[in-house]
Design an enzyme around this catalytic site. Structure first.
Site, mmCIF file in Angstrom:
data_model
loop_
_atom_site.group_PDB
_atom_site.id
_atom_site.type_symbol
_atom_site.label_atom_id
_atom_site.label_comp_id
_atom_site.label_asym_id
_atom_site.label_seq_id
_atom_site.Cartn_x
_atom_site.Cartn_y
_atom_site.Cartn_z
ATOM 1 C CD GLU A 48 23.400 23.397 -58.949
ATOM 2 O OE1 GLU A 48 22.275 23.775 -59.267
ATOM 3 O OE2 GLU A 48 23.865 23.536 -57.798
ATOM 4 C CG HIS A 105 15.542 20.376 -57.458
ATOM 5 N ND1 HIS A 105 16.590 19.902 -58.231
ATOM 6 C CD2 HIS A 105 16.098 21.132 -56.490
ATOM 7 C CE1 HIS A 105 17.728 20.342 -57.721
ATOM 8 N NE2 HIS A 105 17.459 21.089 -56.672
ATOM 9 C CG ASP A 106 17.159 24.189 -58.452
ATOM 10 O OD1 ASP A 106 16.490 24.253 -57.407
ATOM 11 O OD2 ASP A 106 18.355 23.847 -58.474
ATOM 12 C CG ASP A 122 7.533 8.006 -47.359
ATOM 13 O OD1 ASP A 122 7.455 7.263 -48.358
ATOM 14 O OD2 ASP A 122 6.584 8.183 -46.577
ATOM 15 C CG ASP A 157 21.946 17.031 -54.253
ATOM 16 O OD1 ASP A 157 22.877 17.847 -54.256
ATOM 17 O OD2 ASP A 157 20.950 17.114 -54.990
ATOM 18 C CG ASP A 169 2.784 9.881 -48.018
ATOM 19 O OD1 ASP A 169 3.542 9.234 -47.263
ATOM 20 O OD2 ASP A 169 1.709 10.401 -47.643
ATOM 21 C CG ASP A 224 23.670 22.319 -53.962
ATOM 22 O OD1 ASP A 224 22.754 22.292 -54.802
ATOM 23 O OD2 ASP A 224 23.795 23.233 -53.120
ATOM 24 C CG ASP A 271 4.058 11.592 -43.542
ATOM 25 O OD1 ASP A 271 4.098 11.443 -44.795
ATOM 26 O OD2 ASP A 271 5.076 11.733 -42.860
HETATM 27 C C1 NOJ Z 1 21.238 24.377 -56.087
HETATM 28 C C2 NOJ Z 1 20.110 23.450 -55.764
HETATM 29 O O1 NOJ Z 1 19.770 22.715 -56.896
HETATM 30 C C3 NOJ Z 1 18.977 24.305 -55.250
HETATM 31 O O2 NOJ Z 1 17.779 23.600 -55.119
HETATM 32 C C4 NOJ Z 1 19.402 24.893 -53.942
HETATM 33 O O3 NOJ Z 1 18.395 25.749 -53.463
HETATM 34 C C5 NOJ Z 1 20.717 25.676 -54.089
HETATM 35 N N1 NOJ Z 1 21.694 24.969 -54.875
HETATM 36 C C6 NOJ Z 1 21.318 25.947 -52.748
HETATM 37 O O4 NOJ Z 1 21.756 24.757 -52.175
#
Ligand code: NOJ
Length: 551
Positions: free
Chosen positions: A251, A323-324, A28, A97, A20, A198, A24
């Site tokens: 992906e 991140h998933d 960013d 992305d 950040d 994605d 805030d």
């Molecule tokens: C894959 C992404 O990596 C994930 O974070 C997202 O929630 C889903 N696709 C839907 O876009």
């Protein structure tokens, strides 16, 4: 066709939680700019930005409301250009992305489409209810109940494979594909170097949207995963990206090396690489929804299969976090042996062939989050998983299971120092998501000058990845049936690397495939050598031709 991405390492930024700079409590671009030198110091020559676009944040940027701007929470397009210039001047690449399987329901296209305003009427997948008033088919959403939502304004259902606020685009409509090509061009003209795309393998749905059988957990998947017109659409997009010196990375849930080659193999490939999930299900069903005990054999067979399957024919991506998924030390390693297992996991994947990705905080050994209540986990899929599990298991067990699989664990603010808020945002400001309470111990500042830190181990490995043996070497696995060790060899010309990884805290004997007395130990996470492998030990040996001739 670009080749520069081969053997590069990318750093993945999930912008909301990286740094950040504006004070805030939300990460960013200003924060990223401050940390560019850090990323470069790691040895990453590229950055993949998870979505930076304006978004209502139903899925934190994966619900795009405007494809040609920057989310004001993160900064402005001008700031993005500055960042791009700064990255380029350091010789770094930047990829965006590209999220075009769906948009946000707040995207102007959707708003126009639900009112049947041309040319947007058919931009999405609309269907009337079936005669009995039921959903148009029996598909499930991957995030929230059924895949269909009724829209009062239009008087029809729309398809959403993910959250209700993420309506799927109708890629069969040539005008939609034209829009996608426009998005590619917009960012490529601005100077970006490529895209992580994605769920790109979901963009073509089976003709007629047929019902699925009654059994599968995610009904419909077989009818839109690698669908009938996927190759055709990607070929069309490739004509645009081919005009630029850029990389495309798709992906691809449910992808196998055999299927992959049709898309990423050879000079007529339609994408450069896939991000597959096979090694990410070594401890769960369906990419994290339901945890099961970790299986090293599953992990090894997936990773090794992609290494041999693509060798000389396609190019791999290498990753163990994003991140998933929850943090990898908490999954495949051990929090009790945080640093040792973190180093072992790093060497395990970074010495394979492919383009490597390091996810923010992974290099610091960040671990999973343990918060008291389900309300502490702001994520649409986590919330839904919990509701589903709670119906069967009761609240307490559902919370435990949900925590074990939640991607929120990977989304906590990056731990930069032991200052309040882990240095992510100024003291006194509340970060948008709780900082992992282990930040006084686990943070970047404390590792910066420690030669034995995980951070510096990553640096050494990322530098070493430039060696020809890592880039070109063949791949061979030893002891594939072992449930404790992952042993593989890379060989190129007169050089061999032998990588030995222990996935247990127990002492374990190491069946050397050949004598190693004269081999050099290049990397390790313990001093010296012992007969037995120590908890989560990794040893990387280098052998020259004279030693290997004895093999
Ligand atoms: C894959 C992404 O990596 C994930 O974070 C997202 O929630 C889903 N696709 C839907 O876009």
């Amino acid at each position: 066709m670009a080749e520069w991405y081969k053997n590069m390492s990318f750093y993945q930024i999930w912008p909301r939680s990286f740094m950040d700079g504006s004070g805030d409590g939300i990460g960013d671009l200003k924060g990223v700019l401050e940390k560019l030198d850090y990323i470069q110091s790691l040895g990453c020559e590229g950055i993949w930005f998870s979505p930076l676009y304006p978004s209502p944040n139903a899925d934190y940027g994966y619900d795009v409301a405007d494809y040609r701007d920057i989310n004001p929470e993160y900064g402005t397009l001008e700031e993005f250009k500055t960042l791009l210039d700064e990255a380029h001047s350091r010789g770094m690449k930047v990829i965006m992305d590209l999220v075009v399987n769906h948009t946000s329901d707040e995207h102007p296209w959707f708003q126009a489409s639900r009112r049947r305003e041309e040319p947007y009427t058919d931009y999405y997948i609309w269907r009337p209810a079936r005669k009995n008033g039921k959903h148009p088919n029996n598909w499930d959403s991957l995030f929230e109940g059924k895949a269909w939502e009724y829209d009062e304004v239009r008087g029809e259902y729309y398809l959403h494979l993910f959250a209700k606020k993420q309506p799927d685009l109708n890629m069969e409509n040539p005008a939609v594909r034209q829009e996608v090509k426009g998005i590619y061009r917009f960012w490529l003209e601005l100077g970006v170097d490529g895209f992580r795309e994605d769920v790109i393998t979901f963009i073509s749905k089976a003709e007629g949207l047929p019902n699925d059988l009654l059994m599968p957990a995610a009904k419909g998947l077989r009818h839109y995963s690698n669908g009938p017109r996927l190759h055709e659409y990607l070929t069309e997009f490739r004509h645009v990206t081919d005009e630029y010196d850029c990389v495309t990375i798709g992906e691809a849930p449910r992808m196998t090396p055999e299927k992959a080659l049709r898309f990423i193999g050879g000079d007529d490939r339609v994408l450069d690489m896939f991000i597959h999930f096979e090694h990410m299900t070594a401890d769960c069903f369906m990419a994290d929804y339901i945890r099961r005990p970790f299986s090293l054999r599953k992990l090894k067979s997936a990773m090794s299969r992609w290494q041999t399957g693509l060798y000389g024919r396609g190019w791999n991506t290498l990753y163990i976090e994003n991140h998933d998924h929850p943090r990898v030390i908490s999954r495949y390693g051990s929090e009790a042996y945080r640093v040792a297992s973190g180093k072992m996991l790093a060497a395990m994947y970074l010495l394979q062939q492919g383009t490597a990705f390091v996810y923010q905080g992974q290099e610091l050994g960040m671990t999973d989050l343990d918060l008291p209540s389900i309300e502490d986990y702001p994520d649409v899929s986590t919330q839904h998983n919990y509701q589903r599990l709670a119906r069967v298991l009761g609240k307490e067990r559902a919370l435990r299971w949900t925590k074990a699989g939640t991607r929120v664990s990977a989304r906590t603010p990056v731990q930069w120092s032991d200052a309040p808020n882990a240095g992510f945002c100024p003291p006194g400001v509340e970060p948008w998501l709780r900082v992992n309470p282990n930040y006084p111990e686990v943070n970047a500042a404390s590792q910066e000058n420690d030669p034995d830190s995980l951070l510096n181990f990553y640096r050494s490995l990322l530098r070493f990845r430039k060696e020809p043996v890592v880039r070109y070497g063949s791949f061979r696995e030893y002891s594939p049936r072992s449930r404790r060790l992952y042993i593989y060899e890379r060989a190129y010309r007169d050089e061999k690397l032998l990588v030995v990884c222990s996935f247990t805290e127990r002492a374990v004997a190491f069946p050397a495939p050949y004598p190693l007395a004269d081999a050099e130990k290049l990397f390790g996470n313990y001093p010296g050598l012992t007969d037995m492998m120590r908890p989560y030990e990794v040893r990387v040996y280098r052998l020259r031709a004279d030693e290997s001739s004895a093999i």
